[in-house]
Design a protein around this motif. Structure first.
Motif, PDB file in Angstrom:
ATOM      1  N   SER A  30      13.665   0.746  -1.940  1.00 38.39           N
ATOM      2  CA  SER A  30      14.718   1.142  -1.157  1.00 38.39           C
ATOM      3  C   SER A  30      15.319   0.082  -0.553  1.00 38.39           C
ATOM      4  CB  SER A  30      14.323   2.059  -0.027  1.00 38.39           C
ATOM      5  OG  SER A  30      13.472   1.497   0.812  1.00 38.39           O
ATOM      6  N   ASP A  31      14.722  -1.083  -0.485  1.00 39.36           N
ATOM      7  CA  ASP A  31      15.346  -2.459   0.199  1.00 39.36           C
ATOM      8  C   ASP A  31      16.035  -3.368  -0.964  1.00 39.36           C
ATOM      9  OD1 ASP A  31      13.062  -2.948  -0.965  1.00 39.36           O
ATOM     10  OD2 ASP A  31      12.018  -4.134   0.816  1.00 39.36           O
ATOM     11  N   GLY A  32      15.658  -2.907  -2.176  1.00 37.24           N
ATOM     12  CA  GLY A  32      16.269  -3.576  -3.377  1.00 37.24           C
ATOM     13  C   GLY A  32      15.254  -4.702  -4.016  1.00 37.24           C
ATOM     14  N   ASN A  58       4.330  -6.470  -0.376  1.00 37.64           N
ATOM     15  CA  ASN A  58       3.718  -5.398   0.723  1.00 37.64           C
ATOM     16  C   ASN A  58       3.620  -4.208   0.204  1.00 37.64           C
ATOM     17  OD1 ASN A  58       5.140  -7.460   2.352  1.00 37.64           O
ATOM     18  ND2 ASN A  58       7.066  -6.665   2.117  1.00 37.64           N
ATOM     19  N   ARG A  73       0.929  -6.566   4.474  1.00 40.76           N
ATOM     20  CA  ARG A  73       1.765  -7.379   4.112  1.00 40.76           C
ATOM     21  C   ARG A  73       1.129  -8.834   4.053  1.00 40.76           C
ATOM     22  NH1 ARG A  73       6.625  -5.449   5.289  1.00 40.76           N
ATOM     23  NH2 ARG A  73       6.817  -3.782   6.633  1.00 40.76           N
ATOM     24  N   SER A  95       5.829  -3.428  -2.952  1.00 40.57           N
ATOM     25  CA  SER A  95       6.938  -4.065  -3.194  1.00 40.57           C
ATOM     26  C   SER A  95       6.860  -5.391  -2.989  1.00 40.57           C
ATOM     27  CB  SER A  95       7.947  -3.507  -2.311  1.00 40.57           C
ATOM     28  OG  SER A  95       7.572  -3.607  -0.781  1.00 40.57           O
ATOM     29  N   ARG A  99      12.284 -11.125  -3.506  1.00 35.53           N
ATOM     30  CA  ARG A  99      13.261 -10.283  -4.179  1.00 35.53           C
ATOM     31  C   ARG A  99      13.531 -11.024  -5.497  1.00 35.53           C
ATOM     32  NH1 ARG A  99      17.268  -7.141  -0.078  1.00 35.53           N
ATOM     33  NH2 ARG A  99      15.862  -6.579   1.468  1.00 35.53           N
TER      34      ARG A  99
END
Length: 265
Positions: A30-32, A58, A73, A95, A99
């Motif tokens: 959801s955060d890309g 994470n 984390r 995740s 990124r």
């Protein structure tokens, strides 16, 4: 041990002392960020340790009501968290914190966190030590509840294993860093630990040379604090009576005059 390499079935954490989730972050969260999800169940209430073995990763674990029950984390090294879970279905979402890293492998170890009850008769923790790897030190965490205080010695079956017990304030009240198993040491020469009633946490660090999962046992054995190593030379009443009797027999034998026998033709 359960090795979950693909989400082709839903594993039950309550049926194994050790489980491992593996996968790749091939999806988008959801955060890309690159992400992936795996589902597991718990059939009986218990406390579990979750350890992510990868850096900058994470993990978010939600129950079947979509409530977050724990998060992990990691940064430059492996990270872990504990959670008490009731029966139900859970989803772990992995995740990447970075990124721009692209698709990466991930692995997460899950072990049961035992809550050991210590009475005047002592207590025993049973576990499975995992070989360190991928930034994972193999550290285990457990909880001890002392309901009857006393003086104890420790007996661990796995050599070169470090462990430490801390009280609720984080003060170390018992620890060992021996190259031998405690069973190889003289009972009366072992250190003693005085434990007051209360809750304690314990960490167990297996040897870095461990090559495969190995079962171990760590026991706290009641110890009379008045006993010392000199007690090894103390005689019981029966032993003393037998020794004195044997001494008298030896003395009588040494003082007895020899007898001769002559034969007349």
């Amino acid at each position: 041990m359960t090795d979950i390499t693909a989400a082709t079935y839903v594993p039950n954490l309550s049926s194994s002392a050790f489980s491992q989730f593996k996968g790749k972050t091939t999806k988008i969260g959801s955060d890309g960020a690159n992400a992936d999800s795996q589902t597991f169940t718990v059939s009986k209430s218990g406390e579990f340790n979750f350890k992510i073995n990868d850096t900058f990763t994470n993990v978010e674990i939600r129950n079947d009501r979509n409530e977050v029950v724990t998060t992990i984390r990691s940064k430059e090294s492996a990270a872990d968290a504990s959670a008490r879970l009731g029966p139900g279905t859970y989803t772990a979402t992995f995740s990447q914190a970075n990124r721009t890293a692209g698709v990466r492998d991930y692995s997460m170890d899950v072990t049961e966190r035992q809550n050991v009850l210590v009475t005047g008769g002592g207590a025993t923790l049973k576990g499975t030590a995992q070989p360190p790897g991928n930034g994972d030190t193999g550290v285990q965490k457990h909880t001890f509840n002392v309901v009857q205080g006393g003086t104890f010695t420790a007996d661990i079956s796995l050599a070169n294993t470090r462990w430490a017990m801390m009280d609720k304030d984080g003060k170390v009240v018992a620890a060992s860093d021996s190259g031998k198993t405690d069973a190889e040491q003289n009972f009366l020469q072992k250190p003693t630990y005085k434990l007051e009633p209360g809750q304690y946490s314990m960490v167990v660090v297996p040897p870095s040379s461990l090559k495969s999962p190995t079962d171990f046992r760590l026991s706290f054995v009641p110890r009379n604090p008045d006993l010392s190593d000199s007690g090894l030379n103390q005689e019981s009443a029966i032993q003393k009576t037998l020794r004195e009797r044997q001494d008298r027999l030896r003395q009588w034998a040494s003082e007895a005059k020899p007898t001769t026998t002559s034969t007349k033709a």
